[in-house]
Design an enzyme around this catalytic site. Structure first.
Site, PDB file in Angstrom:
ATOM      1  N   LEU A  85      77.192  91.989  99.406  1.00 21.88           N
ATOM      2  CA  LEU A  85      76.568  90.900 100.148  1.00 21.88           C
ATOM      3  C   LEU A  85      76.923  90.879 101.635  1.00 21.88           C
ATOM      4  O   LEU A  85      76.027  90.884 102.493  1.00 21.88           O
ATOM      5  CB  LEU A  85      76.958  89.560  99.505  1.00 21.88           C
ATOM      6  CG  LEU A  85      76.408  88.318 100.220  1.00 21.88           C
ATOM      7  CD1 LEU A  85      74.903  88.256 100.122  1.00 21.88           C
ATOM      8  CD2 LEU A  85      77.050  87.055  99.644  1.00 21.88           C
TER       9      LEU A  85
ATOM     10  N   TYR B 111      78.799  96.347  84.119  1.00 23.58           N
ATOM     11  CA  TYR B 111      79.963  96.607  84.976  1.00 23.58           C
ATOM     12  C   TYR B 111      81.198  95.876  84.464  1.00 23.58           C
ATOM     13  O   TYR B 111      82.250  96.479  84.211  1.00 23.58           O
ATOM     14  CB  TYR B 111      79.679  96.188  86.415  1.00 23.58           C
ATOM     15  CG  TYR B 111      80.928  95.988  87.241  1.00 23.58           C
ATOM     16  CD1 TYR B 111      81.830  97.038  87.430  1.00 23.58           C
ATOM     17  CD2 TYR B 111      81.232  94.750  87.806  1.00 23.58           C
ATOM     18  CE1 TYR B 111      82.999  96.859  88.170  1.00 23.58           C
ATOM     19  CE2 TYR B 111      82.385  94.567  88.552  1.00 23.58           C
ATOM     20  CZ  TYR B 111      83.263  95.622  88.725  1.00 23.58           C
ATOM     21  OH  TYR B 111      84.416  95.430  89.451  1.00 23.58           O
TER      22      TYR B 111
ATOM     23  N   LYS C 271      84.775  97.284  82.805  1.00 23.02           N
ATOM     24  CA  LYS C 271      86.102  97.005  83.369  1.00 23.02           C
ATOM     25  C   LYS C 271      86.986  96.279  82.353  1.00 23.02           C
ATOM     26  O   LYS C 271      88.191  96.528  82.280  1.00 23.02           O
ATOM     27  CB  LYS C 271      85.973  96.182  84.652  1.00 23.02           C
ATOM     28  CG  LYS C 271      85.427  96.963  85.844  1.00 23.02           C
ATOM     29  CD  LYS C 271      86.322  98.122  86.248  1.00 23.02           C
ATOM     30  CE  LYS C 271      87.619  97.655  86.887  1.00 23.02           C
ATOM     31  NZ  LYS C 271      88.445  98.805  87.365  1.00 23.02           N
TER      32      LYS C 271
ATOM     33  N   THR D   3      89.045  93.477  88.031  1.00 19.09           N
ATOM     34  CA  THR D   3      88.211  92.459  88.656  1.00 19.09           C
ATOM     35  C   THR D   3      88.255  91.139  87.898  1.00 19.09           C
ATOM     36  O   THR D   3      88.508  91.119  86.685  1.00 19.09           O
ATOM     37  CB  THR D   3      86.744  92.947  88.701  1.00 19.09           C
ATOM     38  OG1 THR D   3      85.885  91.887  89.126  1.00 19.09           O
ATOM     39  CG2 THR D   3      86.275  93.410  87.333  1.00 19.09           C
ATOM     40  N   ASP D   4      87.956  90.053  88.591  1.00 25.87           N
ATOM     41  CA  ASP D   4      87.857  88.751  87.924  1.00 25.87           C
ATOM     42  C   ASP D   4      86.602  88.644  87.058  1.00 25.87           C
ATOM     43  O   ASP D   4      86.492  87.748  86.220  1.00 25.87           O
ATOM     44  CB  ASP D   4      87.895  87.609  88.942  1.00 25.87           C
ATOM     45  CG  ASP D   4      86.774  87.648  89.974  1.00 25.87           C
ATOM     46  OD1 ASP D   4      85.983  88.614  89.972  1.00 25.87           O
ATOM     47  OD2 ASP D   4      86.701  86.720  90.806  1.00 25.87           O
ATOM     48  N   GLU D   5      85.661  89.576  87.227  1.00 32.06           N
ATOM     49  CA  GLU D   5      84.403  89.486  86.478  1.00 32.06           C
ATOM     50  C   GLU D   5      84.600  89.706  84.977  1.00 32.06           C
ATOM     51  O   GLU D   5      83.715  89.373  84.180  1.00 32.06           O
ATOM     52  CB  GLU D   5      83.374  90.455  87.044  1.00 32.06           C
ATOM     53  CG  GLU D   5      82.992  90.119  88.473  1.00 32.06           C
ATOM     54  CD  GLU D   5      81.765  90.847  88.955  1.00 32.06           C
ATOM     55  OE1 GLU D   5      80.832  91.063  88.156  1.00 32.06           O
ATOM     56  OE2 GLU D   5      81.736  91.214  90.150  1.00 32.06           O
TER      57      GLU D   5
END
Length: 355
Positions: free
Chosen positions: A198, A158, A162, A132-134
């Site tokens: 969302l 989270y 990752k 993920t980009d997070e």
């Protein structure tokens, strides 16, 4: 054959469906079937000999290695992960277990399997880790988008879990020579998206006449990537990616959360109008979540430059397809909104006062 973990989840099931729509190469689909794993996503493959489903946990290294030895896949594509930030805040332990310990167990099983191969088989084998980009943290309004060289700065349990898994994958390449690839994607949306995120949450709540909860001021910006574009990018990286490299996958669609919700309401106003008023009337601002990253943006030029991939969908075309799918698949939505999911929604949103 390819070995796909987490192939009954949102992105994983879309990948399996897309793969078998374009290839006769079989898929061994390995999924724990947690709350987010849903075999109904794969109902169209019932009776298809190219799809072999095995229920299991990536933390079970012995089971995974036994399956590798039995089915002899040429590649592993790892989607298996706990992925919802809010859940990681309420219960981080499962994220550490699955995303870190599970990735470690999967890598160890893959390494044992890989060392048993002939040199030719080793050269053809791939381990593709989907991330993920997070992991990169948050951006300011004027900051350039995340690139593959952006330092990691995760801000939630989270994203930290990752980031740790990404580091493990990288280490197994540099230490053991394993043929790994990593992709870091932006926010996905599309069919079969579990309605805690969302876009599907807004669609389902709007149609049910419930409030549309918006964290804080709704100005958190995300880059939105249609799930089929993500699947195409993964196939391309698996086919031609340089070993040990990371490829960012983005949709070039930065949108504030509130603008996304407004777009969804406007589409629903046209396609499933209420008796009176607009779906926008249901928007409710709630207390922001802790440590909420303000902006994510992906620079996907490396993937386009080296492998020729770019998204086929704009946000406008992708979101229209997404709303149409949810309107046509209300039974699927009702099925996943029962039991544990409902309890979690009540726990998460029921405790938040209006902002």
């Amino acid at each position: 054959m390819i070995f796909v973990t987490g192939g009954a989840g949102f992105i994983g099931s879309n990948f399996v469906l897309d793969w078998l729509a374009q290839s006769d190469e079989p898929v061994l689909n390995f999924d724990k079937l947690t709350y987010a794993g849903n075999l109904k996503n794969l109902a169209s493959l019932q009776g298809d000999a190219r799809h072999i489903f095995v229920r299991g946990d990536i933390c079970d290294q012995e089971q995974v290695l036994a399956l590798f030895r039995e089915h002899k896949p040429r590649a592993v594509v790892n989607f298996a992960a706990e992925s919802h930030v809010d859940r990681s805040i309420l219960g981080p332990g499962e994220f550490i277990r699955t995303n870190i310990n599970g990735t470690f167990a999967l890598l160890e099983a893959a390494r044992a399997y890989w060392t048993e191969m002939t040199p030719e088989e080793q050269g053809a084998f791939r381990f593709l880790h989907v991330s993920t980009d997070e992991v990169y943290g948050t951006l300011g309004p004027a900051d350039p988008p995340f690139s593959e060289t952006t330092p990691f700065a995760p801000n939630s349990p989270y994203s930290a879990s990752k980031a740790a898994s990404d580091h493990l994958v990288r280490a197994y390449h540099h230490t053991y020579g394993m043929p790994v690839l990593t992709t870091n994607c932006s926010n996905n949306y599309g069919p079969y998206h579990f309605p805690e995120k969302l876009i599907p949450l807004v669609i389902s709540n709007a149609l049910a006449g419930k409030p549309l909860p918006i964290y804080g001021d709704g100005q958190q910006i995300r880059d939105w990537l249609f799930v089929s574009d993500h699947c195409a990018a993964i196939r391309r990286v698996l086919e031609g990616g340089k070993l040990g490299e990371t490829y960012n996958v983005g949709g070039w669609n930065e949108k504030a959360n509130l603008d996304v919700v407004h777009t969804l309401c406007d589409i629903l106003d046209r396609q499933a109008p209420k008796a009176t008023g607009s779906y926008r009337d249901q928007i409710t601002f709630v207390k922001d979540r802790p440590g909420h990253d303000r902006r994510y943006a992906i620079d996907a030029r490396k993937l386009e430059r080296e492998l020729g991939w770019k998204p086929a969908e704009t946000f406008e075309t992708g979101i229209a397809k997404t709303v149409a799918w949810y309107l046509a698949n209300q039974e699927w939505v009702r099925d996943v909104q029962s039991g544990a999911y409902k309890e979690w929604v009540d726990q998460n949103y029921g405790q938040r006062e209006n902002a």
